[in-house]
Write a protein that holds these residues in place. Sequence first.
Motif, PDB file in Angstrom:
ATOM      1  N   ALA A  53     -86.533  90.820 132.503  1.00  0.00           N
ATOM      2  CA  ALA A  53     -85.243  90.153 132.739  1.00  0.00           C
ATOM      3  C   ALA A  53     -84.991  89.962 134.229  1.00  0.00           C
ATOM      4  CB  ALA A  53     -84.122  90.965 132.104  1.00  0.00           C
ATOM      5  N   GLU A  54     -85.426  90.922 135.034  1.00  0.00           N
ATOM      6  CA  GLU A  54     -85.264  90.805 136.485  1.00  0.00           C
ATOM      7  C   GLU A  54     -86.039  89.595 137.011  1.00  0.00           C
ATOM      8  OE1 GLU A  54     -83.670  92.714 140.118  1.00  0.00           O
ATOM      9  OE2 GLU A  54     -83.383  93.171 137.990  1.00  0.00           O
ATOM     10  N   ARG A  55     -87.287  89.451 136.563  1.00  0.00           N
ATOM     11  CA  ARG A  55     -88.088  88.300 136.993  1.00  0.00           C
ATOM     12  C   ARG A  55     -87.511  87.004 136.438  1.00  0.00           C
ATOM     13  NH1 ARG A  55     -92.420  91.878 135.599  1.00  0.00           N
ATOM     14  NH2 ARG A  55     -92.823  90.659 133.702  1.00  0.00           N
ATOM     15  N   CYS A  56     -87.072  87.048 135.185  1.00  0.00           N
ATOM     16  CA  CYS A  56     -86.469  85.866 134.561  1.00  0.00           C
ATOM     17  C   CYS A  56     -85.240  85.414 135.344  1.00  0.00           C
ATOM     18  CB  CYS A  56     -86.103  86.172 133.115  1.00  0.00           C
ATOM     19  SG  CYS A  56     -85.262  84.839 132.246  1.00  0.00           S
ATOM     20  N   ALA A  57     -84.413  86.368 135.765  1.00  0.00           N
ATOM     21  CA  ALA A  57     -83.185  86.041 136.502  1.00  0.00           C
ATOM     22  C   ALA A  57     -83.498  85.293 137.790  1.00  0.00           C
ATOM     23  CB  ALA A  57     -82.409  87.320 136.802  1.00  0.00           C
ATOM     24  N   ARG A  58     -84.564  85.681 138.483  1.00  0.00           N
ATOM     25  CA  ARG A  58     -84.919  85.003 139.733  1.00  0.00           C
ATOM     26  C   ARG A  58     -85.366  83.558 139.463  1.00  0.00           C
ATOM     27  NH1 ARG A  58     -84.644  88.919 143.521  1.00  0.00           N
ATOM     28  NH2 ARG A  58     -84.974  91.063 142.792  1.00  0.00           N
ATOM     29  N   HIS A  59     -86.121  83.372 138.390  1.00  0.00           N
ATOM     30  CA  HIS A  59     -86.513  82.011 138.017  1.00  0.00           C
ATOM     31  C   HIS A  59     -85.278  81.169 137.660  1.00  0.00           C
ATOM     32  CE1 HIS A  59     -90.850  82.311 138.159  1.00  0.00           C
ATOM     33  NE2 HIS A  59     -90.844  83.429 137.444  1.00  0.00           N
ATOM     34  N   LEU A  60     -84.345  81.762 136.966  1.00  0.00           N
ATOM     35  CA  LEU A  60     -83.133  81.037 136.585  1.00  0.00           C
ATOM     36  C   LEU A  60     -82.321  80.631 137.807  1.00  0.00           C
ATOM     37  CD1 LEU A  60     -82.041  83.245 133.530  1.00  0.00           C
ATOM     38  CD2 LEU A  60     -82.941  80.911 133.428  1.00  0.00           C
ATOM     39  N   ARG A  61     -82.223  81.521 138.784  1.00  0.00           N
ATOM     40  CA  ARG A  61     -81.494  81.198 140.011  1.00  0.00           C
ATOM     41  C   ARG A  61     -82.210  80.071 140.762  1.00  0.00           C
ATOM     42  NH1 ARG A  61     -77.855  81.147 141.902  1.00  0.00           N
ATOM     43  NH2 ARG A  61     -77.596  82.528 143.684  1.00  0.00           N
ATOM     44  N   LEU A  62     -83.543  80.116 140.811  1.00  0.00           N
ATOM     45  CA  LEU A  62     -84.304  79.050 141.460  1.00  0.00           C
ATOM     46  C   LEU A  62     -84.110  77.708 140.746  1.00  0.00           C
ATOM     47  CD1 LEU A  62     -87.687  80.839 142.297  1.00  0.00           C
ATOM     48  CD2 LEU A  62     -86.051  79.889 143.945  1.00  0.00           C
ATOM     49  N   ALA A  63     -83.919  77.767 139.417  1.00  0.00           N
ATOM     50  CA  ALA A  63     -83.719  76.537 138.640  1.00  0.00           C
ATOM     51  C   ALA A  63     -82.321  75.959 138.812  1.00  0.00           C
ATOM     52  CB  ALA A  63     -83.985  76.814 137.162  1.00  0.00           C
ATOM     53  N   GLY A  64     -81.414  76.726 139.443  1.00  0.00           N
ATOM     54  CA  GLY A  64     -80.081  76.209 139.700  1.00  0.00           C
ATOM     55  C   GLY A  64     -78.958  76.865 138.933  1.00  0.00           C
ATOM     56  N   VAL A  65     -79.273  77.884 138.135  1.00  0.00           N
ATOM     57  CA  VAL A  65     -78.221  78.594 137.397  1.00  0.00           C
ATOM     58  C   VAL A  65     -77.330  79.336 138.389  1.00  0.00           C
ATOM     59  CG1 VAL A  65     -77.752  80.458 135.752  1.00  0.00           C
ATOM     60  CG2 VAL A  65     -79.594  78.823 135.305  1.00  0.00           C
ATOM     61  N   ARG A  66     -76.018  79.122 138.278  1.00  0.00           N
ATOM     62  CA  ARG A  66     -75.069  79.709 139.219  1.00  0.00           C
ATOM     63  C   ARG A  66     -74.317  80.875 138.579  1.00  0.00           C
ATOM     64  NH1 ARG A  66     -73.673  73.973 140.548  1.00  0.00           N
ATOM     65  NH2 ARG A  66     -71.930  74.194 139.083  1.00  0.00           N
ATOM     66  N   PRO A  67     -73.968  81.890 139.369  1.00  0.00           N
ATOM     67  CA  PRO A  67     -73.146  82.984 138.843  1.00  0.00           C
ATOM     68  C   PRO A  67     -71.825  82.448 138.296  1.00  0.00           C
ATOM     69  CG  PRO A  67     -74.073  83.595 140.959  1.00  0.00           C
ATOM     70  CD  PRO A  67     -74.372  82.137 140.775  1.00  0.00           C
ATOM     71  N   GLY A  68     -71.411  82.962 137.140  1.00  0.00           N
ATOM     72  CA  GLY A  68     -70.136  82.585 136.560  1.00  0.00           C
ATOM     73  C   GLY A  68     -70.190  81.429 135.590  1.00  0.00           C
ATOM     74  N   ALA A  91     -78.672  87.255 136.328  1.00  0.00           N
ATOM     75  CA  ALA A  91     -78.489  86.141 137.253  1.00  0.00           C
ATOM     76  C   ALA A  91     -77.016  85.859 137.523  1.00  0.00           C
ATOM     77  CB  ALA A  91     -79.166  84.891 136.704  1.00  0.00           C
ATOM     78  N   GLY A  92     -76.129  86.616 136.868  1.00  0.00           N
ATOM     79  CA  GLY A  92     -74.699  86.456 137.083  1.00  0.00           C
ATOM     80  C   GLY A  92     -74.046  85.451 136.161  1.00  0.00           C
ATOM     81  N   ALA A  93     -74.808  84.864 135.235  1.00  0.00           N
ATOM     82  CA  ALA A  93     -74.258  83.867 134.320  1.00  0.00           C
ATOM     83  C   ALA A  93     -73.619  84.546 133.109  1.00  0.00           C
ATOM     84  CB  ALA A  93     -75.358  82.917 133.864  1.00  0.00           C
ATOM     85  N   ALA A  94     -72.843  83.765 132.369  1.00  0.00           N
ATOM     86  CA  ALA A  94     -72.311  84.200 131.076  1.00  0.00           C
ATOM     87  C   ALA A  94     -73.165  83.572 129.985  1.00  0.00           C
ATOM     88  CB  ALA A  94     -70.856  83.778 130.919  1.00  0.00           C
ATOM     89  N   VAL A  95     -73.419  84.317 128.925  1.00  0.00           N
ATOM     90  CA  VAL A  95     -74.318  83.863 127.862  1.00  0.00           C
ATOM     91  C   VAL A  95     -73.508  83.392 126.659  1.00  0.00           C
ATOM     92  CG1 VAL A  95     -76.283  84.462 126.404  1.00  0.00           C
ATOM     93  CG2 VAL A  95     -75.972  85.600 128.613  1.00  0.00           C
ATOM     94  N   SER A  96     -73.893  82.241 126.127  1.00  0.00           N
ATOM     95  CA  SER A  96     -73.383  81.801 124.837  1.00  0.00           C
ATOM     96  C   SER A  96     -74.579  81.687 123.903  1.00  0.00           C
ATOM     97  CB  SER A  96     -72.665  80.449 124.954  1.00  0.00           C
ATOM     98  OG  SER A  96     -72.194  80.033 123.683  1.00  0.00           O
ATOM     99  N   VAL A  97     -74.703  82.632 122.971  1.00  0.00           N
ATOM    100  CA  VAL A  97     -75.828  82.608 122.034  1.00  0.00           C
ATOM    101  C   VAL A  97     -75.547  81.523 120.999  1.00  0.00           C
ATOM    102  CG1 VAL A  97     -77.226  83.921 120.421  1.00  0.00           C
ATOM    103  CG2 VAL A  97     -76.198  85.070 122.398  1.00  0.00           C
ATOM    104  N   LEU A  98     -76.443  80.552 120.925  1.00  0.00           N
ATOM    105  CA  LEU A  98     -76.223  79.370 120.096  1.00  0.00           C
ATOM    106  C   LEU A  98     -76.878  79.520 118.725  1.00  0.00           C
ATOM    107  CD1 LEU A  98     -76.918  76.650 122.810  1.00  0.00           C
ATOM    108  CD2 LEU A  98     -74.700  77.563 122.085  1.00  0.00           C
TER     109      LEU A  98
END
Length: 582
Positions: A53-68, A91-98
């Motif tokens: 999850a730590e590595r995934c979070a860094r990829h998500l931030r690089l992809a443009g995912v913003r905190p909040g 990554a600081g995002a909120a999750v909506s499980v679809l």
Amino acid sequence: MTDSAIRTPCHAGPAGRTLVDSLAVRSAGPRPASIHFPGTGQRIDLAAVSEAAERCARHLRLAGVRPGEVVGLLAAPGPEFFVGFFGLLRAGAAVSVLPSPVGFAREGPLRAQLQRIVATARMRFVVCDAGLEAFVGELGALCPGLTVLRPRTSGGGGGPVLPEVRPDDLAVVQFTSGSTGRPRGVALSHRNVVAGLRAIAESAEMRSHERLVQWIPLYHDMGLFGLLSHLLGNGEVHLFAPQAFIRRPVEFLRHVSECRGHLVTGPNFGYELMLNSLRPGAADGLDLSRWRLAFNGSEPVSAALPEEFAARLGPAGVGPSVMYPVYGMAEATLAVTFPRPGSVPRVVALDGAALAAERGVRRADAATARVKRVVSVGRPVAGMDLRLVDGDGRRCAPGELGELHIRGESVTSGYHEDPEATRAAFDGPWFRTGDLGFVLDGEVYIAGRGKEMAVVHGRNYFPEDVESIARETPGVFRKRCVAYAGGGGAEEDSGEHLGVIAETSQPAESHQELADVIHQRIIRELGALPVRVHVVGPHWLTRTTSGKWQRLRAKRRIAAQETARETTQEAAQEAAQEQEDR
């Protein structure tokens, strides 16, 4: 009403102030809990989830995912789900499980529902696993600006600095599962979720050595929060795909036996499906003696089920206290009331006529003609306050029917990006649940949903009561039927009829005869009242993505069919008249 009782010592769910902290604490222990996926043979423990999850979070931030921001997560039950879920939180995002296109959902209506969710939440990203990329790609084509991401975990520890996650940051947005209208997203902070998970673990006396065996989908609030409450208390989890359970419920029971499972979660129909699929004597070969709690929630609990469940599975070691009727909702991070673990489910027999005429809660006696049996759902969980209020806003006394209001640290502050719905949902600090219930001998009983109650000539009827009569009629396909307020015809009637839709596999020429039998049974049980019965073919009725009957959608479909039929008849009559005039 507040339950301040001290529970017996147990692991108390999450160990941190946020979900991110809690994962870090549990994953760093000497024996981190594991998640097993019997359908694929996969397994992952919390240490591996945390690292990925730590590595995934860094990829998500690089992809443009913003905190909040709110990011959708669409994944089958597997390691990628948990890496994506905790990666987004880290990554600081909120999750909506679809909701997933497997299980209860049909792809067409589901895609339309997801479009509405994406628009409502203003989602820019959806994270999905490899098996659902094609479906999410089609969704992306319908939602301009939506980007599909995979929960990537390759690479080292470099990349952008990850944000600090605080207790009041938004953690989860749980969207309603209905199929029409603007979806509402329940906004839950890390503080809400952690409090809710602890309440579940403490009130159910969960222990870290226990095994949870689950099939209910992770996009369902019971599936997500029920699992997290045990997992973040370092408890072992065995997770089935929903469709695997629906197809082979006995295999699920066998796995509970083989792994010596202690806890199972699900709605009432899931337990009925287990029992209906179990052949006589089949339980003799199972060992279910470790099974401690069968959480039964998300829909009304059948009054006959607890006794039947214990009787049918008793030979396998299931005791009378295993069936565990509970009450909750996403707005409370799931848990509102639980029975005391180890107690046998309590069922009260009420005078149904008094309840219908004046909302009076009276125990039935030998002379009572119409009896309504209701199952207790226990007492408020740890940290939850509850009150009941009548239509005039007066606090109800014990034994009086009223709407349930709740408050506590696990209760949502409102609906995401929907201030109007938020204002309507609260009475000061109290959240209006919309459910009607009462208290007897200190325990809570749920009578039904206020908005679904049919008012016919001043009398009150709950859909479940009507359905329980109709479904037992010979000829009704797999007991599939729904009831609702209103006639269900082309004209609206302000709830002055009871509408019933029942499925059958019988030929069309016998539909009217079956409708007449169902009508007569309802009149005989409930008294003379206007009832319209519609008989349809198998699989006509639909469920929400979480498995609940879509009563409102069924009513609208019947109304549309009635309108189309009347229009066709009028056109034919006009054509015949024109021909005659010539």
